[in-house]
Each structure stands twice: as structure tokens, then as C-alpha cells.
Design an enzyme around this catalytic site. Structure first.
Site, short mmCIF file in Angstrom:
data_model
loop_
_atom_site.label_atom_id
_atom_site.label_comp_id
_atom_site.label_asym_id
_atom_site.label_seq_id
_atom_site.Cartn_x
_atom_site.Cartn_y
_atom_site.Cartn_z
N GLU A 24 0.98 -1.03 0.30
CA GLU A 24 0.27 0.12 -0.33
C GLU A 24 1.24 1.18 0.28
OE1 GLU A 24 -3.52 -0.13 -0.35
OE2 GLU A 24 -3.65 -2.08 -0.73
N SER A 51 -26.82 -22.42 -24.31
CA SER A 51 -27.58 -21.64 -25.12
C SER A 51 -28.13 -20.52 -24.66
CB SER A 51 -29.26 -22.70 -25.99
OG SER A 51 -27.97 -23.73 -26.50
#
Length: 952
Positions: A119, A391
Site C-alpha cells: 500500500e 444456449s
């Protein structure tokens, strides 16, 4: 005096005038060097001073209302309230109740190093703001795009999460930098790091703070017990807690952990060897079993927290927010009941389901079904787990783009045939058969794979990608090939979530407008600041595409061939698409999965108001596979129950046809072009389809017009032939004769003007009843042996053309037979009719020995000339027997030809007594031997007459 008062300019002119002409006037006066430069520098300094004054003034103006650094705010957290979609009901208050505060000295160095390396690597060198890092972040953003790298320090993050709203404005950033500087002046680096590690959010289920995270993920009693690989994993989580969660996304988590290890090695916190060793540990190897059960609405609220953090950078657990959501408590309660086995019966405890309910108009998520038997922070099957859609992707990648870009109609003809991908790999339909020419509507309704691939190819991968991206689906590239053709039937590795599919399908129902699915509408901060988080709608497709695709998906539900007929619900207009995916060959072999076993079963459906995406299956292949009807139908079953419940008491609505669409009647496809039906087109082959205005077919089909003309022409031919046949049939005159002689009855039949295909059926009536003697083509004869004395036998012949004739004969009784046998041959009275004269014209031309050959070799003559050999057939039984030589009852046709001559014989000799003959021979047409007898004159009817009667 005047000269003394001349101006200086006049004197100068006078001096110049007095100078000799042609002589040099001397060197020009030199200009002072640096004058322009000094002016530029002065201007810059002036602007700088002015800018500095203005900047300082602006700076102080911006920080004038900045909050003060408050110790209580830094170390304490404020809970946030979450509201339902009515804006009044508080469904949950989330916050500090699950915080476990840990002191700086209790945090191991490996954890501190992991977070600092990730960080803020210059944490101990700057004074709250790292200008060096800001410069690096600007360069990274310039090269890789905005947001590629942040410039905030750990100190700035503490300030942002504690005091400021997440609005990304210059003022907020300035205040953040100012407060970070103030924080560094007031607190030590150790205190600031302690605040940071106790505030950060790690995972859903209110997991924040390093101590709580260590307990949640690794089950350790203290953060001191964390290993290097575990510390690196936790240090990587705050950037994207859901994306990098090792429980639900181990692949992403592994990459993120390894990135942290590399940063630690790069910045000297560990050696590269230590980093490489830690990378070898499975990211899920040390995870604790997740046992904490979820509470009411936790699944929905997890998504709320995720959105708030992503869109505002605020910490919902400590910032004291008021969060307004789209939650429909009625819908969510019912979905929870579904997941808890109270509505549908799941096949077993491992069978899973995930679903999302979305409002079509706004994109607001009404309810989330995250899975069954979930634990807090566990895998959310609705929002986190990606699966192949099967599908259900066809409306998005195949038919939708084709309508949008090529203006296909719902009736677009596509040939379903043996086919393959462009690389030669075969593609097959689920049923392993082909339907030939079908409409796009039917192809989607039947979920045929080959037409779907053809639609994808017709539009192209780029257009398909563009269409899907507009619906929120950013499908990843794989194997270096973007949007390969296998995508057309859902064959991609990364997969999708029900959350994504619900958002995409809702655009079809919303006239082509896409609203990103969301749970949060706005957030209010403690200082009164409000942020509207409602996504702005955008057009994803034209209204004609949305309507026509919707109508095609209605056929999936309503047509007899549709794959989703089970979701039909009275009173609701439903459209949708089913989808399944299969296991890989390796998975089938490893887990002994049958070929019919399915991995995922989907149903994405919508009404005018709501869209629901439902996924069903098992978490892993080892847990099971879908096979039974109950399992394969579960997605549709869940959809039907939920859509019925949430639609109760609300206007049902309908899908509105836009002006850009027209409906036309067309012939069902039999080729590549659609045509309007003609007056001759059968109604069963006419269907109605939708077209983009201006593209409907104008040509009228001639297919059935031609057929009708051909049929009429053929009908005329048939009528003509039938009339001729009827005329010919009327000319057919059947004839049948019956005579008794030598103890037997001879029956012969024929017809004048008979065709080659004329057939005869002969029946006999006797004291013993009725029976059929013969049936077949051509004339013929039959011998009845040993008839009953004194009995009358009747015979009828009927042709296939309907004409008939009859004849009868009476057999003499025994006394009559004896009298006739003793009598002498009477003389011929010479009485004959025309037929008799004609028949006798050939009398005695052949002897008895020739009868068989003559009658057998000239059957046509016997039929058409009324038996020219009749005279020979006038012989007694022995001679008659000779005429039948070689013919038996077993061969009626041949026997009929040989006996044809008997017909004329009986007619011609009705009034004469047959001459004596050798009765020692037998009648080959009869299987009963003849007994010798004296010839007698036969009686042909009850009323004596010379010729048997015939009836037409």
C-alpha cells in the site's frame, strides 16, 4: 535668438542637413542586451506571485471547512443503516459490533511489512503525502489509463475513511492532503499504521480489521500466528475483497497473493527465495472452515457493501452512512424460502442454485438467491461464481446482433444441416439431427446450435462483442483468440453470473435500454452529503431488435417446439431462453459422469416488469451432475414460482410493438428467401413474422401457384381418362354360362370389350349355401363335380367395372337321368339364334384331341370371337376333358383359358344330343374322377330353353 529657442528636434535635423552627402553617418547606437529576457522573467515571476497568492488563497479557502482531526473518530467506528426500496424500512444496521481491535505491538512484523510493501512502500519517509508516489501514479495513469495506480498513502487512506466523503473532487483531495499532514504531526507512524490495520475492510459478513480477518480466514487465535503466505494474502484483499477472496475465487486470490510477495521481495522485506517458497503454498491450504451462518438479508447486503465500497471508497462498517437500496423485502423473503427448500423440492443437499430478480425499467435488483446452505462470506452463486451459459447466450451473441446489424426478421430462413466451424471442427445439435430450412424464431425455440453459429458468422465476432459489451458482458479473451466461434453456443471458459445475465436480458424487455443491475440508489454521509449511485440508462440496441428478440423468446415458451413450455403462467406474458452446458471429457472420466450428465442448467426469463436469471447445478464436478427430470427442470420450476409470486397484485403489462416494426404473413421457409403467400398457399404453411419497417418481402410465392396449375392440369388429364374409362367400362358386357353334362357342371365366363386389366369375381349359390368360385383377371371357367341330383345351381360373374351377369342350371334327378340315358338321340329341330349360328360356324373343325392346344394357345381369340372352337367342345365329357387337359382347379386362369371353348359349345349344342364319347378319360379341371354315363340332354333351367340366360 530664434536659434536658441529651436526645439531639440529641429537642431538635430539641422545638424543632419549640414552633414556631407554620401558620407557615412556613423555606427548606429547599440541596444542594451537582455531586455526582452528580463521582461519575460519579470512576467513569469509576476504571474507566479499572483498564482501563488491565488493558490494559497484557494488552498486556505478549500481547507477552511475541513473537519478537525478527532481522536474519537479515528479510533471508533460508526454503524451504517441500510434501507429497503421504500426508503423507510431499515433492514439492517451494520458496523462496529464485529470489530476486534489489536495494538501495534501485537501485530507481527511480517504483517506490517506485507501491507507497507503493497500500500505505501515509502510510509516511513514521507510526511503524510508522498509527492514522489503521486508523480509515479500520474505517469502510470498516463501510460495505462486512469485508475491504473493510486497515489494515496496509508495516512491519506486513514483520513479519507475517517473524516471525508468519497466524492472525487479537487477540494476533497486537497482536504485529504491537508488532514494527512495534520495527522502526521499529531500521531506517530506506528499509531497511524495501527489505525489503518484496524479499520480496513476484508470480506463480506462484516469482516474488517486485521485481527478479525485472521480469525475469519485462517482460524487463528491471534494475528501473531499468521505465516508469510497468509499475511501476503490478507494484504492483497483490501484492493478488491470479493475479487480476491481465497474462499470463493482461489485463482484470482493466488495471483494477488503472489503479487504481494513479489513486492515484498522487490523492496527488501523478504528474500526472493522466501517469496518463491511462499508461492508454492496452495492459497486454500490453510483456510478455516466457514461455519458462521448468514442472517436475514445478508446475501443482498453483501452486494450492497460491495457496491458502496467500489463506488464511494467509503467503509460502510465505520463511516456512519445511510444506504438506500432497491431491496424488495417481499421478493427477497420468498426467494429465501425457495433456497431453504420451502417452495420447491431440491434433489439433495449438494444441489445448488443462484438467482437474481431485476426490475426491467430501473435495473434495480429486487432479490438475490445466493445459494443453499450458505455460510457468511461463502460463495455467492448469484453474483460471484461464473459458469458457462450454454444456449442462453444465443440471443446476445447470435440473433440479437443479426437483427441489430443485418436487420434480420424473426422469420429469417437458416438451413439446419451438417456443418462445421471455420477451422473444420464439426458442430452438432443436441438431438444429433437436422431440421432443414427453419426460421430464426424456430431455430431459437428449438435451441438448434447450427443456425446459431451461422447467425454468429453472418454478423461477425466484432459486432457480437460490441453487442454483448453494451449489455454489460465483457467476456474475457482466451487462448489468444477473442470471441471465437464457440462463443456462439456459450463455449467460453470464464463464464457469466446470474447477476450479469439478468441485467443483459432486462434490456430486451426495456425496449433496448440497458440499466446496469444495482442494489444501491444513494448514500448519505454524516455531514449531510448525498451521492446518487443510480446508474444512468444507455441504449444497448434499437427498439426493433429488443421487440423482435423478445417475440422470438416468447416462442421458446409458447410454441409446441419450445424448450421452456413448463414456465407458462396464466395471465403473464413470458419470454426467455433455456441453456445447458456439459462436462469436459476429463471430468467425465475422472468422476464417472455419464454422457447425458449435465454440468449447468439455466433459465433466463422475463415479463414486461421483471427479469429473473436462474442457474442450477453443483459447486464442483465431484459433488454431482444433473440427470433426472427433476434436476433438469429445476431452473424453470424456480423461475415459474418466483415470477408468479412477485407478479401477484401488480399490473401485468405487455410488450409493446414499436413503430419501427411491422408484422407480415409469409410462407414458411423452404429456401433462403422469404416470400408472401399466394392464394394457393395452404394455411398450414402460412405464418406471421416481424420485420424492421421497410424490409418486409414484397414478392409473392409462386410455389403453390405452379403446383396448383400442375395439379389442375393433372386433374384434367385424370378427368379425361376417367371419362374414357367410364365409357369403356359401360361397353364391357360380361357373360356367364353353366351346363350340366356327364355328371358335372361346367361354368364359363367372359366379357365383350374387356380391357386387359378387367377382373372377374364369380360366385355360386347351391343347396349348400353361397361361395366364391374364382376371382382374377381375364375370362375363365370352372367345373363342379358330382352336383346334387335335382338341385339348381346359380352362378354370377361381376367385373371390377361394376357390370354383372348370371346363369343357372338344374341337375337332373336320378329318375330323369335314367330315362334320358335310355332314350334315343332326338333330331335337331334346327332352331338356333344368331349366336348359335355364329358359334356353329366352326363346328367340327377340330377333333377332341386338338382342343387343349387350341384353347390354350389362343385365349384372346376365345374371349373376343365368342369361342371359335365351340364345335369341338360339343363333345361328351371325355372330349371336354381333353379340352381341359393340363388345367386343374389349382390354376384357375389357365383352366379358364382352356374352358373358354366350352362356353360356345354349350350355347351351340343346347338343342342337340351330344354324340357318344369315351368317358374313360378324366376331367383335368376337376379333382373328382368321372363315372361313365350315357349322354343325356341337359336342362339349363327350371323352364326348358336352348341357351342359358345372362344378365348385364
Amino acid at each position: 535668438m530664434s536659434d536658441n529657442y529651436r526645439s531639440r528636434e529641429e537642431r538635430r535635423r539641422a545638424m543632419n542637413d549640414n552633414k556631407p552627402e554620401g558620407k557615412s553617418q556613423g555606427k548606429p547606437k547599440k541596444k542594451k542586451k537582455g531586455g526582452l529576457f528580463r521582461k519575460i522573467v519579470a512576467a513569469v515571476l509576476l504571474i507566479g506571485i499572483i498564482g501563488l497568492i491565488a493558490g494559497v488563497g484557494t488552498f486556505f479557502a478549500m481547507i477552511s471547512d475541513a473537519p478537525k482531526v478527532d481522536d474519537s473518530v479515528l479510533k471508533n467506528s460508526f454503524s451504517s443503516k441500510v434501507y429497503a426500496n421504500d426508503g423507510k424500512t431499515v433492514v439492517k444496521e451494520i458496523g462496529a459490533q464485529k470489530r476486534t481491535y489489536v495494538q501495534y505491538d501485537e501485530i507481527p512484523q511480517v504483517v506490517k511489512n506485507a501491507f507497507i510493501a503493497t500500500e505505501d512502500v515509502r510510509f516511513y519517509k514521507h510526511h503524510g503525502v508522498d509527492f514522489y508516489r503521486i508523480g509515479g501514479a500520474l505517469m502510470a495513469n498516463f501510460k495505462n489509463g486512469f485508475g491504473a495506480e493510486g497515489g494515496s498513502t496509508i495516512t491519506q487512506q486513514v483520513v479519507k475513511n475517517s473524516f471525508l466523503s468519497p466524492k472525487k473532487t479537487v477540494k476533497r483531495k486537497v482536504q485529504e492532503m491537508w488532514l494527512a499532514y495534520q495527522l502526521e504531526r499529531k500521531y506517530s507512524k506506528q499509531q497511524i499504521l495501527e489505525m489503518y490495520l484496524n479499520k480496513i475492510y476484508f470480506a463480506s459478513g462484516e469482516v474488517y480489521g486485521i485481527e478479525r480477518a485472521a480469525e475469519k480466514f485462517y482460524g487463528v487465535k491471534s494475528v501473531k500466528d499468521l505465516t508469510l503466505d497468509e499475511a501476503a494474502m490478507l494484504a492483497g484483499l483490501p484492493k478488491a475483497p470479493t475479487t480476491y477472496n481465497p474462499v470463493t475465487n482461489p485463482e484470482n486470490a493466488t495471483k494477488r497473493r503472489n503479487t504481494v510477495l513479489n513486492l515484498m521481495a522487490k523492496n527488501g522485506f523478504i528474500t526472493q527465495a522466501e517469496a518463491d517458497k511462499a508461492k508454492q503454498v496452495d492459497v486454500q491450504a490453510h483456510l478455516a472452515k466457514q461455519t458462521e451462518s448468514t442472517s436475514k438479508y445478508d446475501v443482498f447486503i453483501d452486494q450492497v457493501i460491495e457496491e458502496v465500497k467500489k463506488k464511494t471508497d467509503a467503509d460502510p462498517f465505520s463511516a456512519g452512512l445511510e444506504i438506500y437500496t432497491t431491496l424488495d423485502t417481499n421478493a427477497q423473503d420468498y426467494v429465501d424460502d425457495v433456497m431453504n427448500n420451502k417452495v420447491v423440492n431440491f434433489p439433495n443437499d449438494k444441489f445448488q442454485a443462484g438467482l437474481v430478480v431485476v426490475d426491467n425499467e430501473t435495473g434495480g435488483i429486487q432479490a438475490i438467491g445466493g445459494g443453499r446452505n450458505r455460510v457468511s462470506g461463502g460463495l455467492n452463486f448469484a453474483t460471484n461464481m461464473r459458469r458457462q451459459p450454454g444456449s442462453t447466450i444465443k440471443p446476445i451473441l447470435d440473433y440479437g446482433p443479426a437483427i441489430e446489424n443485418l436487420k434480420w426478421s424473426t422469420g429469417q430462413p437458416i438451413k439446419d444441416e451438417e456443418y462445421h466451424y471455420s477451422n473444420g471442427t464439426p458442430i452438432r445439435n443436441f438431438g444429433r439431427n437436422y431440421k432443414g430450412w427453419v426460421s430464426a424464431r424456430e431455430a431459437l425455440g428449438r435451441s438448434l446450435n447450427i443456425p446459431a453459429l451461422k447467425a454468429f458468422q453472418a454478423t461477425g465476432a466484432d459486432k457480437a462483442k460490441e453487442f454483448a459489451t453494451g449489455l454489460g458482458l465483457k467476456l474475457d479473451e482466451e487462448d489468444g483468440e477473442a470471441y471465437s466461434e464457440s462463443y456462439s453456443i456459450g463455449g467460453f471458459r470464464t463464464g457469466v453470473t446470474p447477476l450479469q445475465m439478468a441485467g443483459a436480458y432486462s434490456a430486451f424487455a426495456n425496449e433496448g435500454m440497458y440499466n446496469a443491475p444495482h442494489t444501491v440508489t444513494k448514500v448519505k454521509f454524516p455531514d449531510g452529503t448525498e451521492i446518487d449511485l443510480t446508474p444512468k440508462p444507455k441504449r444497448a440496441m434499437q427498439d426493433y431488435t429488443a421487440f423482435m428478440m423478445t417475440d422470438m423468446m416468447k416462442s421458446v415458451v409458447n410454441e409446441s417446439y419450445g424448450t421452456a413450455r413448463a414456465v407458462r403462467t396464466p395471465g403473464l406474458e413470458i419470454a426467455g431462453k433455456t441453456g445447458t452446458s456439459n462436462f469436459s471429457a476429463a471430468e467425465k472420466q475422472r468422476y464417472n459422469i455419464p454422457d447425458a450428465g449435465e454440468k449447468d442448467v439455466w433459465f433466463n426469463g422475463f415479463t414486461p416488469n421483471y427479469t429473473i436469471s436462474v442457474w442450477t447445478g453443483y459447486e464442483t464436478a465431484k459433488d454431482g451432475y444433473i440427470l433426472s427430470p427433476n434436476e433438469t427442470g429445476m431452473a424453470k420450476n424456480i423461475f415459474k414460482h418466483v415470477i408468479t409470486h412477485i407478479s401477484e397484485g401488480k399490473p401485468k403489462g405487455s410488450f409493446k410493438q414499436p413503430d419501427s416494426v411491422v408484422e407480415r404473413s409469409v410462407e414458411k421457409p423452404t429456401g433462403k428467401d422469404l416470400k408472401r403467400p399466394s392464394g394457393s398457399t395452404p394455411s398450414s404453411l402460412i405464418t406471421k413474422e416481424y420485420f424492421v419497417r421497410g424490409t418486409a418481402p414484397t414478392k409473392v410465392s409462386q410455389t403453390f401457384v405452379k403446383k396448383e396449375k400442375e395439379e389442375k392440369k393433372e386433374d384434367k388429364k385424370e378427368d379425361k381418362k376417367e371419362k374414357k374409362d367410364n365409357k369403356d367400362n359401360k361397353d364391357v358386357k360380361p357373360k356367364i354360362t353353366a351346363s350340366y353334362s356327364g355328371g358335372a357342371i361346367s361354368v364359363n365366363w367372359s366379357a365383350s370389350n374387356a380391357a386387359s386389366d378387367t377382373t372377374f369375381t364369380v360366385t355360386m349359390s347351391s343347396p349348400d349355401g353361397s361361395e366364391q368360385l374364382a376371382s382374377g383377371a381375364g375370362a375363365g371357367g370352372k367345373t363342379i363335380s358330382n352336383p346334387a341330383p335335382g338341385a339348381t345351381y346359380s352362378f354370377t360373374v361381376t367385373t371390377n367395372t361394376g357390370q354383372s351377369a348370371s346363369s343357372s342350371v338344374k341337375v337332373p334327378d336320378s329318375s330323369d337321368q335314367a330315362t334320358e340315358d335310355d332314350s334315343t338321340k332326338p333330331e335337331d329341330d334346327g332352331t338356333t339364334d344368331d349366336n348359335q349360328n355364329e358359334d356353329n360356324s366352326n363346328t367340327d373343325q377340330n377333333n377332341g384331341s386338338d382342343q387343349g392346344d387350341d384353347s390354350s394357345t389362343q385365349p384372346d381369340d376365345n374371349q373376343n370371337s365368342n369361342n371359335g372352337n365351340n364345335g369341338n367342345n360339343g363333345n361328351n365329357g371325355s372330349n371336354s376333358g381333353g379340352s381341359n387337359s393340363g388345367n386343374t382347379d389349382n390354376n384357375n386362369n389357365d383352366s379358364g383359358n382352356a374352358n373358354d371353348g366350352n362356353n360356345g359349345n354349350n350355347n351351340n349344342n343346347g338343342g342337340t344330343t351330344p354324340p357318344p364319347a369315351d368317358n374313360g378319360g378324366s376331367d383335368s379341371g376337376s379333382q373328382t374322377p368321372q363315372t361313365p354315363a350315357t349322354p343325356s340332354t341337359p336342362s339349363t333351367s327350371a323352364t326348358p330353353q336352348q341357351e342359358p340366360t345372362t344378365e348385364n
